[in-house]
Design a protein around this motif. Structure first.
Motif, short mmCIF file in Angstrom:
data_model
loop_
_atom_site.label_atom_id
_atom_site.label_comp_id
_atom_site.label_asym_id
_atom_site.label_seq_id
_atom_site.Cartn_x
_atom_site.Cartn_y
_atom_site.Cartn_z
N GLN A 44 0.83 -1.21 0.00
CA GLN A 44 0.00 0.00 0.00
C GLN A 44 0.86 1.26 0.00
O GLN A 44 0.54 2.24 -0.68
N ALA A 45 1.97 1.22 0.76
CA ALA A 45 2.85 2.40 0.82
C ALA A 45 3.45 2.71 -0.53
O ALA A 45 3.79 3.87 -0.83
N ALA A 46 3.57 1.67 -1.38
CA ALA A 46 4.12 1.87 -2.73
C ALA A 46 3.04 2.26 -3.73
O ALA A 46 3.30 2.32 -4.93
N GLY A 47 1.83 2.52 -3.24
CA GLY A 47 0.75 2.97 -4.12
C GLY A 47 -0.23 1.90 -4.52
O GLY A 47 -1.15 2.16 -5.31
N GLY A 48 -0.07 0.69 -3.97
CA GLY A 48 -0.98 -0.39 -4.30
C GLY A 48 -2.27 -0.30 -3.51
O GLY A 48 -2.40 0.45 -2.54
N ALA A 49 -3.25 -1.09 -3.92
CA ALA A 49 -4.54 -1.11 -3.26
C ALA A 49 -4.46 -1.83 -1.91
O ALA A 49 -3.53 -2.59 -1.65
N HIS A 50 -5.44 -1.59 -1.07
CA HIS A 50 -5.57 -2.32 0.19
C HIS A 50 -5.80 -3.80 -0.12
O HIS A 50 -6.57 -4.16 -1.01
N ILE A 51 -5.10 -4.68 0.61
CA ILE A 51 -5.25 -6.12 0.40
C ILE A 51 -6.26 -6.67 1.41
O ILE A 51 -6.05 -6.61 2.62
N ASP A 52 -7.35 -7.18 0.88
CA ASP A 52 -8.39 -7.83 1.69
C ASP A 52 -8.16 -9.33 1.54
O ASP A 52 -8.53 -9.93 0.53
N ALA A 53 -7.52 -9.95 2.54
CA ALA A 53 -7.08 -11.34 2.41
C ALA A 53 -7.83 -12.27 3.35
O ALA A 53 -8.17 -11.91 4.47
N ASP A 54 -8.07 -13.47 2.86
CA ASP A 54 -8.67 -14.54 3.66
C ASP A 54 -7.77 -15.76 3.49
O ASP A 54 -7.26 -16.01 2.38
N PHE A 55 -7.61 -16.53 4.57
CA PHE A 55 -6.63 -17.62 4.57
C PHE A 55 -7.27 -18.94 4.97
O PHE A 55 -8.07 -19.00 5.90
N ALA A 56 -6.88 -20.00 4.26
CA ALA A 56 -7.38 -21.35 4.54
C ALA A 56 -6.45 -22.33 3.83
O ALA A 56 -5.66 -21.94 2.97
N PRO A 57 -6.52 -23.63 4.18
CA PRO A 57 -5.72 -24.61 3.45
C PRO A 57 -6.11 -24.66 1.97
O PRO A 57 -7.23 -24.33 1.60
N THR A 58 -5.15 -25.07 1.15
CA THR A 58 -5.39 -25.12 -0.30
C THR A 58 -6.64 -25.93 -0.65
O THR A 58 -7.46 -25.49 -1.47
N LEU A 59 -6.82 -27.11 -0.05
CA LEU A 59 -7.97 -27.94 -0.40
C LEU A 59 -9.28 -27.24 -0.08
O LEU A 59 -10.25 -27.34 -0.85
N ALA A 60 -9.33 -26.52 1.04
CA ALA A 60 -10.54 -25.78 1.39
C ALA A 60 -10.77 -24.64 0.40
O ALA A 60 -11.92 -24.38 0.00
N LEU A 61 -9.70 -23.98 0.00
CA LEU A 61 -9.84 -22.88 -0.96
C LEU A 61 -10.30 -23.40 -2.33
O LEU A 61 -11.10 -22.75 -3.00
N LEU A 62 -9.81 -24.56 -2.73
CA LEU A 62 -10.25 -25.12 -4.01
C LEU A 62 -11.75 -25.37 -3.98
O LEU A 62 -12.46 -25.08 -4.96
N ASP A 63 -12.26 -25.90 -2.88
CA ASP A 63 -13.70 -26.12 -2.77
C ASP A 63 -14.47 -24.81 -2.86
O ASP A 63 -15.51 -24.72 -3.53
#
Length: 227
Positions: free
Chosen positions: A25-44
């Motif tokens: 963000q300090a370099a001019g990028g957008a705010h990162i709205d992140a959510d985290f989970a294991p890969t298999l859960a994210l694939l579902d």
């Protein structure tokens, strides 16, 4: 362009993404709205139609959703490698895990916490099967659906926690003993790509370039990953 970019990421990159969000963000990028989970859960979740701009998964998982057309294949970049390690509660003695024989003996004498989902849980389940100790370990193991296994050290439910080193380091009050011997495991490669349906394609590509740049290497190493 939205003032935020939606990121779905594997747990292994949680520390790194949190650490890098402010820098981006300090370099001019957008705010990162992140959510985290294991890969298999994210694939579902992705296959169920969940929207995002950027996804960070194991390379195998990212390749799957790219083949399905959910991720733009040309955007995919490798970010980091990770090794599965073992942790103990802070102040506890560090067991010997330097060799296959030492690791086997250590595991047999402890209550082990590992996850059912995620690259580390799958690797560990296969490892103890190969070592012929799965039944003994699982009799007293704490197997969690997902999340951080090292939390079970803090609560006293387990003596050893097994997970990606970058995930172990997310929990306070524990100490990482080290990686499982490398000849017994294969490093997980974590990669990122732009969702094909992202409404913020330009910002997604900018974030991908940032995450794959040499500038982020110190943050990756600090979080327990190898750039």
């Amino acid at each position: 362009m939205s003032d935020a970019i939606r990121v779905l990421s594997t747990l292994a990159l949680k520390g790194a993404v949190h650490g890098l969000a402010g820098q981006y963000q300090a370099a001019g990028g957008a705010h990162i709205d992140a959510d985290f989970a294991p890969t298999l859960a994210l694939l579902d979740r992705l296959r169920a139609g969940e929207a995002a701009d950027v996804v960070i998964l194991t390379r195998e998982g990212l390749d799957e959703v790219a083949r399905e057309g959910r991720v733009a294949a040309e955007s995919c970049v490798d970010l980091a490698r990770s090794w599965v390690g073992i942790a103990v509660k802070a102040g506890a003695a560090h067991p010997d895990i330097a060799t296959e024989a030492a690791l086997r003996e250590t595991l047999l004498g402890a209550r082990v916490a590992y996850s059912r989902l995620g690259a580390s849980g799958i690797l560990f389940a296969n490892l103890i099967e190969r070592l012929g100790i799965a039944a003994d370990i699982n009799t007293r193991a704490v197997i969690i659906p997902q999340g951080f296994t090292a939390e079970r050290l803090v609560t006293g439910e387990a003596d050893l926690a097994v997970q990606q080193i970058s995930e172990l380091k997310q929990v306070g009050g524990i100490e990482v003993v080290g990686p499982i011997p490398r000849e017994l495991q294969t490093a997980a490669v974590f990669s990122a790509g732009r969702m094909a349906a992202s409404p913020n394609a330009g910002e997604a590509e900018r974030l991908l370039r940032f995450l794959a740049s040499p500038d982020v290497a110190p943050a990756l190493r600090e979080s327990g990953l190898e750039p």
